[in-house]
Enzyme design. Sequence first.
Site, PDB file in Angstrom:
ATOM      1  N   SER A 159     -11.380  -1.187   0.837  1.00  8.31           N
ATOM      2  CA  SER A 159      -9.979  -0.997   1.299  1.00  8.31           C
ATOM      3  C   SER A 159      -9.637  -1.914   3.253  1.00  8.31           C
ATOM      4  CB  SER A 159      -9.596   0.363   1.133  1.00  8.31           C
ATOM      5  OG  SER A 159      -8.825   0.392  -0.062  1.00  8.31           O
ATOM      6  N   ASP A 188       0.729  -1.701  -0.443  1.00  3.92           N
ATOM      7  CA  ASP A 188      -0.060  -0.474   0.022  1.00  3.92           C
ATOM      8  C   ASP A 188       1.012   1.294  -0.032  1.00  3.92           C
ATOM      9  OD1 ASP A 188      -2.553   2.135   0.488  1.00  3.92           O
ATOM     10  OD2 ASP A 188      -3.565  -0.385   1.173  1.00  3.92           O
ATOM     11  N   HIS A 206      -3.620   6.079   4.396  1.00  4.97           N
ATOM     12  CA  HIS A 206      -3.634   4.271   3.515  1.00  4.97           C
ATOM     13  C   HIS A 206      -3.788   3.590   3.946  1.00  4.97           C
ATOM     14  CE1 HIS A 206      -6.045   1.913   0.500  1.00  4.97           C
ATOM     15  NE2 HIS A 206      -7.435   2.562   0.892  1.00  4.97           N
TER      16      HIS A 206
END
Length: 467
Positions: A300, A99, A138
């Site tokens: 996610s 990520d 994220h």
Amino acid sequence: MNARRAGRVAVSAAAIAMTVVLGGASIAPAVDEAPPGATAPVAAPVPSPGVPSPRVSSPGVGAGAEDPARAAEYWLDEYGIRTAWQTTRGKGSTIAIIDTGIGRSPVEFAGAVAGGADFSGVGASDGRMPVGAVDANHGSWVASLAASRGTGAGTGMIGVAPEAQLLSISIGFGESSSVPLVQQVADAMRWAVDHDADIINLSFTTNTLSWDPLWDDAFQYAFDHDVVVIVAAGNKGSGTDEVGAPATIPGVLTVGGVNRAGAASEEASTQGITIGISAPSEELLGVSADGQLVVWNGTSGAAPIVAGIAALVRSAHPELDADNVINRIIRTAKPAAGATRTPDPSYGYGLVDAAAAVTANVASVSSSPLGMTLTEWVRLYRRADVAPAPQPTATASVPDLPAADRVDVRSPLLPNADSLRYGTVPLMAGTLAAILVALGVTAAARRIRSERAPRTPSRPSKEYFHL
């Protein structure tokens, strides 16, 4: 993939356009959470959805009350995670988070990250510097759902597998990296496998069903090394109308999202036949790279919840291979009220149940429970990539052929018994008969003509007449 413009990515020689999507939004210009709103009141146990807010912690809460961060994690009880902790908390398992990188500062990650690397070309060598101007947080949000440690005894956000180890592997999306995304992901997958990952989490998707052939080898490398690969299905709210790659790659466990009521999320998930399991994707908690707690939506977040459960299963059952880990997760799922079949395009095999996945008696399988494997898919659809023909060995031999019947070969111009009997003799006899008939007819005609002609006396020639 040779170019990316404004979040668009061109992939492979076919130049397939795709938009990389993280959690709830496209790479550019939107962010992963819902549009910002008012900051939640200090006394509220849960910040407003999608709003980065100050850390939720125990001060200000009455004595004996549960920590607000733990209270916000409804999935811990509703999906059997606390019950599974009575058996294991994931010790011995390693989850690779491919990520935007896991932040260094949050105390929730103290002791959780065992290593990392950067494949974006702009991050830190250990993968701990968040990559990207928009989606830098994220990777931290995803990691905190999988295996964060909390801030103390019973306080702070805790992950599904709080004793599992994390690998922080940073990649860049959109314009945040000059390295093609497919190359970053392929290299990151191999690095994760080579550094003992048991589970790989991929919380991004694309807007295309297909993928670059470079991913064939990278994902097969993970499968060949017994790694469980968990992939987010994507979100309608970010413009992903159908499940896209890598969630379409055979062999991965694709995670769809549901709301608090267990119904398929209209905004924070997509639906499609490749979904294998469903998990919460709305009102999720996450630790940002700077230590703030936020509430956010998207598959996610559903994916690392399932990745954490996979770590619990691998910890409790170290003898199981990847196929059987996935089999336990899908076979012990709770039926979804809205499902019409199994697997269902909105829910897969149902809602994930951590307690059952860890403790239930489940028959083992000898092949992938998800159907077609990546190897089979490549053989069927990558028609240019065919296996080379087998080469003969040095000891190869040809078996003796059976003896053939002896046949005399003669010139077709020479007669044989059959041609004499049925050809030459009858032809000669017929020809002779025809000649004889013709001669007889000719003689008869002459005789008739001679009999009909008048007869006159003959006179001596003048030269011989004498007086």
